[in-house]
Design an enzyme around this catalytic site. Structure first.
Site, PDB file in Angstrom:
ATOM      1  N   LYS A 183       0.788  -1.138   0.109  1.00  0.00           N
ATOM      2  CA  LYS A 183       0.135   0.098  -0.049  1.00  0.00           C
ATOM      3  C   LYS A 183       0.817   1.203   0.131  1.00  0.00           C
ATOM      4  O   LYS A 183       2.028   1.400   0.364  1.00  0.00           O
ATOM      5  CB  LYS A 183      -0.917  -0.050   1.203  1.00  0.00           C
TER       6      LYS A 183
HETATM    7  C1  LIG Z   1      -5.421  -4.473   1.094  1.00  0.00           C
HETATM    8  C2  LIG Z   1      -6.969  -4.309   0.767  1.00  0.00           C
HETATM    9  C3  LIG Z   1      -7.603  -4.628   2.017  1.00  0.00           C
HETATM   10  C4  LIG Z   1      -7.360  -5.435   3.210  1.00  0.00           C
HETATM   11  O1  LIG Z   1      -6.193  -4.736   3.726  1.00  0.00           O
HETATM   12  P1  LIG Z   1      -5.522  -5.583   4.842  1.00  0.00           P
HETATM   13  O2  LIG Z   1      -4.697  -4.558   5.661  1.00  0.00           O
HETATM   14  O3  LIG Z   1      -4.522  -6.450   4.334  1.00  0.00           O
HETATM   15  O4  LIG Z   1      -6.347  -6.430   5.642  1.00  0.00           O
HETATM   16  C5  LIG Z   1      -9.187  -4.320   1.960  1.00  0.00           C
HETATM   17  N1  LIG Z   1      -9.773  -3.632   0.885  1.00  0.00           N
HETATM   18  C6  LIG Z   1      -8.871  -3.543  -0.068  1.00  0.00           C
HETATM   19  C7  LIG Z   1      -9.789  -2.889  -1.496  1.00  0.00           C
HETATM   20  C8  LIG Z   1      -7.707  -3.734  -0.098  1.00  0.00           C
HETATM   21  O5  LIG Z   1      -6.937  -3.503  -1.264  1.00  0.00           O
END
Ligand SMILES: *Cc1c(COP(=O)(O)O)cnc(C)c1O
Length: 382
Positions: A183
């Site tokens: 991210k």
């Molecule tokens: C990465 C992601 C999540 C989940 O995030 P985590 O921190 O891994 O639980 C949820 N929604 C979207 C759209 C994502 O890309």
């Protein structure tokens, strides 16, 4: 041939100092560092409350628990998203109600949400897909008198995004971020909840930590033992300081990296404009966080192209195959390829290309050339 990774984080050894400082503290878990990051998030998003969590997923479970959502309740989610968006409804015993997305933007549209509302609807989770925000203000208006329906923004792709000047959290009950490894802001695993609602914040304070009475996080602080109580059911979603300490420098500089992401995205858009490739449209008024760059090729070409790009050492992923057609949801609710056709068709043809701030011009040229050759080879096979 140059290998181009799907993602390269921007954290260097200067972050080791932050980790060393936490190692000198007694408990390593949630403490003063996390509290400082929460204050930083409040000021970044101009909201009164922020709570760090150990993932988007656990944060969303904590929010749904805090909202009292469970068995018999429905949570509206887009069909085009990561599975976690729907999974959190399942995890608290509620039913995810999928809605198809707009074919141009791939975002959840308020008018489509309206058709899915029933007397059991308790929440909507709009997803700011790929870094472009949904119109949350319009979504709130579309819910009309149903003030019992909470809006919980999935901001996993949209930390530094805005729409018509509004940042995440401006018109929702809560907005949730992910700090997962790929991210735009990352500490490997982590996340955050922001909210303007003091009552919800108090409940989340409990539901993210076993349901223990607020302040339990400080229970070792004074070396005087105090009994705690359990006021509601909670999960274990707090973020330890050993990870939180990686966040402050990234949050402070996140906007400095956005122009590079935007240039890389524009380069891709320009290079692919004349090819049989579809890309998501950007709505005027959007500051796009450019989290990832998906393209869409004719579905019959997709898997061959993924394999050909990987053979050339180019990192790719698929964001995403339509969630209701994944085996779990298909088996449980009986969905098929004909349901949510926009999401299904996009999901069968999409490929995500590398995009990260330290990507070089040369690396991007390699990706663009590889995509062009793959398209040429599939359109006119040798
Ligand atoms: C990465 C992601 C999540 C989940 O995030 P985590 O921190 O891994 O639980 C949820 N929604 C979207 C759209 C994502 O890309």
């Amino acid at each position: 041939m140059t290998a181009v990774p799907f993602y390269r984080h921007g954290l260097d050894e200067s972050y080791a100092e932050n980790v060393a400082n936490v190692l000198r503290s007694p408990f390593l878990t949630s403490g003063t560092v996390g509290k400082a990051v929460e204050a930083q998030l409040c000021s970044f998003f101009d909201v009164p409350h922020a709570a760090l969590v150990n993932s988007w997923t656990n944060g969303a479970v904590a929010v749904l628990l805090a909202l009292g959502i469970g068995r018999g309740d429905e949570v509206i989610v887009p069909a085009m998203t990561f599975a976690a968006t729907a999974n959190v409804a399942e995890l608290v015993g509620a039913k995810p109600v999928f809605v198809d997305v707009d074919p141009a933007t791939l975002l959840l549209e308020p008018t489509a949400v309206r058709t899915a509302i029933t007397k059991n609807t308790r929440a909507v989770i709009p997803v700011h897909l790929y870094g472009q925000m949904c119109d949350v203000r319009a979504l709130r208006e579309a819910l009309g008198k149903r003030s019992d329906i909470a809006i919980v923004e999935d901001c996993a792709h949209a930390f530094e995004a805005s729409f018509k000047g509004d940042m995440p959290g401006a018109h929702s009950d809560a907005a949730i971020f992910s700090f997962y490894a790929t991210k735009n802001v990352t500490c490997g695993e982590g996340g955050a909840i922001i909210t303007r609602d003091a009552k919800l914040f108090e409940a989340v304070g409990q539901s993210r930590l076993h349901g223990m009475s607020a302040g339990a996080i400080d229970r070792f602080a004074k070396s005087v033992y105090r009994h705690w109580d359990m006021l509601r059911l909670g999960t274990k979603a707090n973020l330890p300081d050993i990870l939180a300490c990686l966040l402050p420098p990234q949050i402070a500089t996140i906007r400095d990296r956005l122009p590079r992401r935007a240039v890389l995205a524009r380069n891709y858009e320009g290079a692919f404009a004349a090819l049989p490739i579809r890309m998501a449209e950007t709505i005027p008024g959007t500051v796009h966080a450019r989290h990832i760059f998906p393209i869409h090729v004719p579905p019959r070409m997709r898997d061959g192209m993924l394999a050909a790009l990987n053979r050339r050492g180019i990192g790719t992923t698929v964001n995403y195959r339509s969630v209701p057609t994944l085996t779990y949801y298909r088996r449980k609710y009986g969905y098929g390829a004909g349901d949510f056709p926009v999401s299904y068709e996009w999901g069968e043809g999409t490929i995500t290309l590398p995009l990260f701030p330290s990507m070089t011009e040369y690396e991007q040229t390699c990706v663009i050339e590889a995509v062009r050759e793959c398209i040429a080879a599939s359109v006119c096979p040798a």
